[in-house]
Design a protein around this motif. Sequence first.
Motif, PDB file in Angstrom:
ATOM      1  N   GLY A  12       0.855  -1.178   0.000  1.00  0.00           N
ATOM      2  CA  GLY A  12       0.000   0.000   0.000  1.00  0.00           C
ATOM      3  C   GLY A  12       0.889   1.225   0.000  1.00  0.00           C
ATOM      4  N   SER A  13       0.279   2.388   0.169  1.00  0.00           N
ATOM      5  CA  SER A  13       1.061   3.609   0.287  1.00  0.00           C
ATOM      6  C   SER A  13       0.165   4.714   0.837  1.00  0.00           C
ATOM      7  CB  SER A  13       1.621   4.019  -1.081  1.00  0.00           C
ATOM      8  OG  SER A  13       2.579   5.018  -0.920  1.00  0.00           O
ATOM      9  N   PRO A  14       0.401   5.259   2.007  1.00  0.00           N
ATOM     10  CA  PRO A  14       1.483   4.911   2.928  1.00  0.00           C
ATOM     11  C   PRO A  14       1.182   3.588   3.629  1.00  0.00           C
ATOM     12  CG  PRO A  14       0.013   6.495   3.950  1.00  0.00           C
ATOM     13  CD  PRO A  14      -0.508   6.259   2.562  1.00  0.00           C
ATOM     14  N   ILE A  15       2.177   3.028   4.284  1.00  0.00           N
ATOM     15  CA  ILE A  15       1.990   1.712   4.881  1.00  0.00           C
ATOM     16  C   ILE A  15       2.513   1.641   6.320  1.00  0.00           C
ATOM     17  CG2 ILE A  15       4.178   0.620   4.155  1.00  0.00           C
ATOM     18  CD1 ILE A  15       0.622  -0.837   3.744  1.00  0.00           C
ATOM     19  N   ALA A  16       3.239   2.680   6.738  1.00  0.00           N
ATOM     20  CA  ALA A  16       3.906   2.636   8.051  1.00  0.00           C
ATOM     21  C   ALA A  16       2.925   2.400   9.207  1.00  0.00           C
ATOM     22  CB  ALA A  16       4.687   3.917   8.280  1.00  0.00           C
ATOM     23  N   HIS A  17       1.679   2.880   9.052  1.00  0.00           N
ATOM     24  CA  HIS A  17       0.715   2.791  10.152  1.00  0.00           C
ATOM     25  C   HIS A  17       0.074   1.404  10.256  1.00  0.00           C
ATOM     26  CE1 HIS A  17      -1.636   3.252   6.548  1.00  0.00           C
ATOM     27  NE2 HIS A  17      -2.625   2.678   7.201  1.00  0.00           N
ATOM     28  N   SER A  18       0.301   0.538   9.263  1.00  0.00           N
ATOM     29  CA  SER A  18      -0.445  -0.730   9.215  1.00  0.00           C
ATOM     30  C   SER A  18      -0.170  -1.621  10.430  1.00  0.00           C
ATOM     31  CB  SER A  18      -0.078  -1.499   7.936  1.00  0.00           C
ATOM     32  OG  SER A  18      -0.675  -2.784   7.978  1.00  0.00           O
ATOM     33  N   ALA A  19      -1.242  -2.174  10.972  1.00  0.00           N
ATOM     34  CA  ALA A  19      -1.123  -3.085  12.117  1.00  0.00           C
ATOM     35  C   ALA A  19      -0.894  -4.522  11.654  1.00  0.00           C
ATOM     36  CB  ALA A  19      -2.396  -3.017  12.963  1.00  0.00           C
ATOM     37  N   SER A  20      -1.028  -4.775  10.352  1.00  0.00           N
ATOM     38  CA  SER A  20      -0.961  -6.156   9.860  1.00  0.00           C
ATOM     39  C   SER A  20       0.378  -6.848  10.132  1.00  0.00           C
ATOM     40  CB  SER A  20      -1.277  -6.196   8.361  1.00  0.00           C
ATOM     41  OG  SER A  20      -2.604  -5.780   8.164  1.00  0.00           O
ATOM     42  N   PRO A  21       1.539  -6.174   9.984  1.00  0.00           N
ATOM     43  CA  PRO A  21       2.796  -6.869  10.291  1.00  0.00           C
ATOM     44  C   PRO A  21       2.843  -7.381  11.731  1.00  0.00           C
ATOM     45  CG  PRO A  21       3.255  -4.918   8.993  1.00  0.00           C
ATOM     46  CD  PRO A  21       1.792  -4.855   9.370  1.00  0.00           C
ATOM     47  N   ARG A  22       2.381  -6.541  12.673  1.00  0.00           N
ATOM     48  CA  ARG A  22       2.382  -6.964  14.075  1.00  0.00           C
ATOM     49  C   ARG A  22       1.510  -8.206  14.264  1.00  0.00           C
ATOM     50  NH1 ARG A  22       0.352  -2.456  17.710  1.00  0.00           N
ATOM     51  NH2 ARG A  22       0.960  -1.277  15.898  1.00  0.00           N
ATOM     52  N   LEU A  23       0.374  -8.193  13.609  1.00  0.00           N
ATOM     53  CA  LEU A  23      -0.584  -9.288  13.744  1.00  0.00           C
ATOM     54  C   LEU A  23      -0.029 -10.591  13.156  1.00  0.00           C
ATOM     55  CD1 LEU A  23      -3.441 -10.412  14.242  1.00  0.00           C
ATOM     56  CD2 LEU A  23      -4.132  -9.412  12.054  1.00  0.00           C
ATOM     57  N   HIS A  24       0.415 -10.547  11.918  1.00  0.00           N
ATOM     58  CA  HIS A  24       0.872 -11.777  11.252  1.00  0.00           C
ATOM     59  C   HIS A  24       2.160 -12.307  11.869  1.00  0.00           C
ATOM     60  CE1 HIS A  24      -2.047 -12.163   7.933  1.00  0.00           C
ATOM     61  NE2 HIS A  24      -2.172 -10.863   8.086  1.00  0.00           N
ATOM     62  N   ASN A  25       3.065 -11.400  12.229  1.00  0.00           N
ATOM     63  CA  ASN A  25       4.318 -11.883  12.837  1.00  0.00           C
ATOM     64  C   ASN A  25       4.069 -12.490  14.221  1.00  0.00           C
ATOM     65  OD1 ASN A  25       6.226 -11.413  10.740  1.00  0.00           O
ATOM     66  ND2 ASN A  25       6.009  -9.216  11.124  1.00  0.00           N
ATOM     67  N   TYR A  26       3.071 -11.962  14.914  1.00  0.00           N
ATOM     68  CA  TYR A  26       2.674 -12.578  16.197  1.00  0.00           C
ATOM     69  C   TYR A  26       2.166 -14.002  15.957  1.00  0.00           C
ATOM     70  CZ  TYR A  26      -0.681 -13.808  19.848  1.00  0.00           C
ATOM     71  OH  TYR A  26      -1.408 -14.492  20.792  1.00  0.00           O
ATOM     72  N   TRP A  27       1.296 -14.167  14.961  1.00  0.00           N
ATOM     73  CA  TRP A  27       0.762 -15.512  14.671  1.00  0.00           C
ATOM     74  C   TRP A  27       1.886 -16.463  14.232  1.00  0.00           C
ATOM     75  CZ3 TRP A  27      -4.030 -13.454  11.520  1.00  0.00           C
ATOM     76  CH2 TRP A  27      -5.118 -13.268  12.390  1.00  0.00           C
ATOM     77  N   LEU A  28       2.798 -15.965  13.398  1.00  0.00           N
ATOM     78  CA  LEU A  28       3.912 -16.830  12.951  1.00  0.00           C
ATOM     79  C   LEU A  28       4.695 -17.346  14.154  1.00  0.00           C
ATOM     80  CD1 LEU A  28       5.144 -14.796   9.837  1.00  0.00           C
ATOM     81  CD2 LEU A  28       4.236 -17.137   9.799  1.00  0.00           C
ATOM     82  N   LYS A  29       4.978 -16.442  15.082  1.00  0.00           N
ATOM     83  CA  LYS A  29       5.738 -16.815  16.277  1.00  0.00           C
ATOM     84  C   LYS A  29       4.916 -17.757  17.144  1.00  0.00           C
ATOM     85  CE  LYS A  29       8.563 -14.603  19.747  1.00  0.00           C
ATOM     86  NZ  LYS A  29       8.518 -13.497  20.652  1.00  0.00           N
ATOM     87  N   LYS A  30       3.665 -17.419  17.341  1.00  0.00           N
ATOM     88  CA  LYS A  30       2.791 -18.210  18.219  1.00  0.00           C
ATOM     89  C   LYS A  30       2.699 -19.665  17.743  1.00  0.00           C
ATOM     90  CE  LYS A  30      -1.984 -18.576  19.838  1.00  0.00           C
ATOM     91  NZ  LYS A  30      -3.317 -18.003  19.867  1.00  0.00           N
ATOM     92  N   TYR A  31       2.582 -19.859  16.436  1.00  0.00           N
ATOM     93  CA  TYR A  31       2.406 -21.218  15.908  1.00  0.00           C
ATOM     94  C   TYR A  31       3.721 -21.855  15.467  1.00  0.00           C
ATOM     95  CZ  TYR A  31      -2.453 -19.823  16.206  1.00  0.00           C
ATOM     96  OH  TYR A  31      -3.657 -19.368  16.685  1.00  0.00           O
ATOM     97  N   GLY A  32       4.850 -21.172  15.729  1.00  0.00           N
ATOM     98  CA  GLY A  32       6.166 -21.739  15.421  1.00  0.00           C
ATOM     99  C   GLY A  32       6.376 -21.962  13.931  1.00  0.00           C
ATOM    100  N   ILE A  33       5.806 -21.060  13.128  1.00  0.00           N
ATOM    101  CA  ILE A  33       5.934 -21.203  11.666  1.00  0.00           C
ATOM    102  C   ILE A  33       7.090 -20.336  11.184  1.00  0.00           C
ATOM    103  CG2 ILE A  33       4.751 -20.792   9.456  1.00  0.00           C
ATOM    104  CD1 ILE A  33       2.085 -21.155  11.033  1.00  0.00           C
ATOM    105  N   PRO A  34       8.029 -20.913  10.438  1.00  0.00           N
ATOM    106  CA  PRO A  34       9.106 -20.069   9.904  1.00  0.00           C
ATOM    107  C   PRO A  34       8.538 -19.164   8.814  1.00  0.00           C
ATOM    108  CG  PRO A  34       9.344 -22.336   9.118  1.00  0.00           C
ATOM    109  CD  PRO A  34       8.133 -22.311  10.005  1.00  0.00           C
TER     110      PRO A  34
END
Length: 277
Positions: A12-34
Motif C-alpha cells: 500500500g502507500s502509505p503503509i507505516a501505520h499498518s497493524a498487519s505486520p504486528r498481527l501476522h508476525n505474532y501468529w507466525l511466532k505463536k504457531y512456530g511457523i518459519p
Amino acid sequence: MSNKIPLAGVIGSPIAHSASPRLHNYWLKKYGIPGFYVPMDIDHSDLKDALKMMPKLGFVGVNVTIPHKETVLALADVVSDRAALIGAANTLIFRQDGKLYADNTDGYGFVENIRQGAPGWDPAAGPAAVLGAGGAARAVIASFVEIGVTEIRLSNRTRARADVLRAEFGPKISVYDWAQAGNMLEGATTVVNTTSLGMAGKSDFRISLDALSPDAVATDIVYNPLRTKFLEEAEAKGCTTVDGLGMLLHQAAPGFERWFGHRPEVDDQTRSVVLGV
Ligand code: ATR
C-alpha cells in the motif's frame, strides 16, 4: 513451494501505520511457523513489476491496502466471486501454478467480528442500517446480502454513491437521504457505521440515535479510537456494541491460513498484541 523461507506482507502507500505486520508476525511466532510478514510501500507505477517479482523472492502472498485494492483486480489471473462483487481485493495468493489469485476477506472479517462480539446475533432478524457508501460499505453490504439479510437501509452524505450501490446490489437496499439517516435506524436490528466519522483526526459522529432500539447490535468499522462516540451512545441506549478492531483481525485469518497452512485464532491476546498493550 520452494525451500525459501515463506514471506508475506502488505502492499500500500502509505503503509507505516499498518497493524498487519504486528498481527501476522505474532501468529507466525505463536504457531512456530518459519516466515516473515513485511510492510511494503509500493507506488502505483511499480505495482505490476513488484507483483511479478515477489513470488521469485519467496512471497506466498500479500495483503493489499489503500490505494491498490481496486487496481490489483486487473493484474490478477483469477478473481474470487466475492472480490469481483466488491470490486476490490485485500488478499493475494501467489499460486504454485504461477497464477495470481485475488480474494476479498473484508466482508468475512466484518461478519465474523459481529458473530464473535455479539453471540446469538441473527442477521435475518430485521433490517440492517448502514451509514456510508464507500469501499468499506461495499464489503459490508455484499456480506449482508450473502448471509441473508432481507432489508438493508443505506444512507450516505453523497447520495449518488448510495444509489450506485442500490443499483448494483438490488432491491433489498433502500436509500435514505443523509439528513434522514437517524430515521432509518427505527426498527433496525443491526446498525453499522462505515464512515470515517468518529475516527481520530476526522469529523465527529453527529447522527441522532434517538430512533435506535436497545435490541439492536451496533458495530463500527472505525477502531481508532476503539470506543467511538457512535458505540458509546449506542451502548448508553442499551444496544450490544462491537468495535471495529475484530474486523481487522478476522479479515487477516483466511490469508494467513492460505499462505502458511494454519488457521490462526482471533482471541483477546491477539487484540492486545495488535493494540500494543
Ligand atoms: P472507505 O473505503 O474506508 O469506506 P471512502 O471510500 O473514502 O473510504 O468512504 C468514506 C465514507 O465516509 C464515505 O461514505 C464518506 O461519505 P461521502 O461518500 O459523502 O464522501 C463518509 N464520510 C467521510 N467524511 C464524512 C463526513 N464529514 N460526513 C459524512 N460522511 C463522511
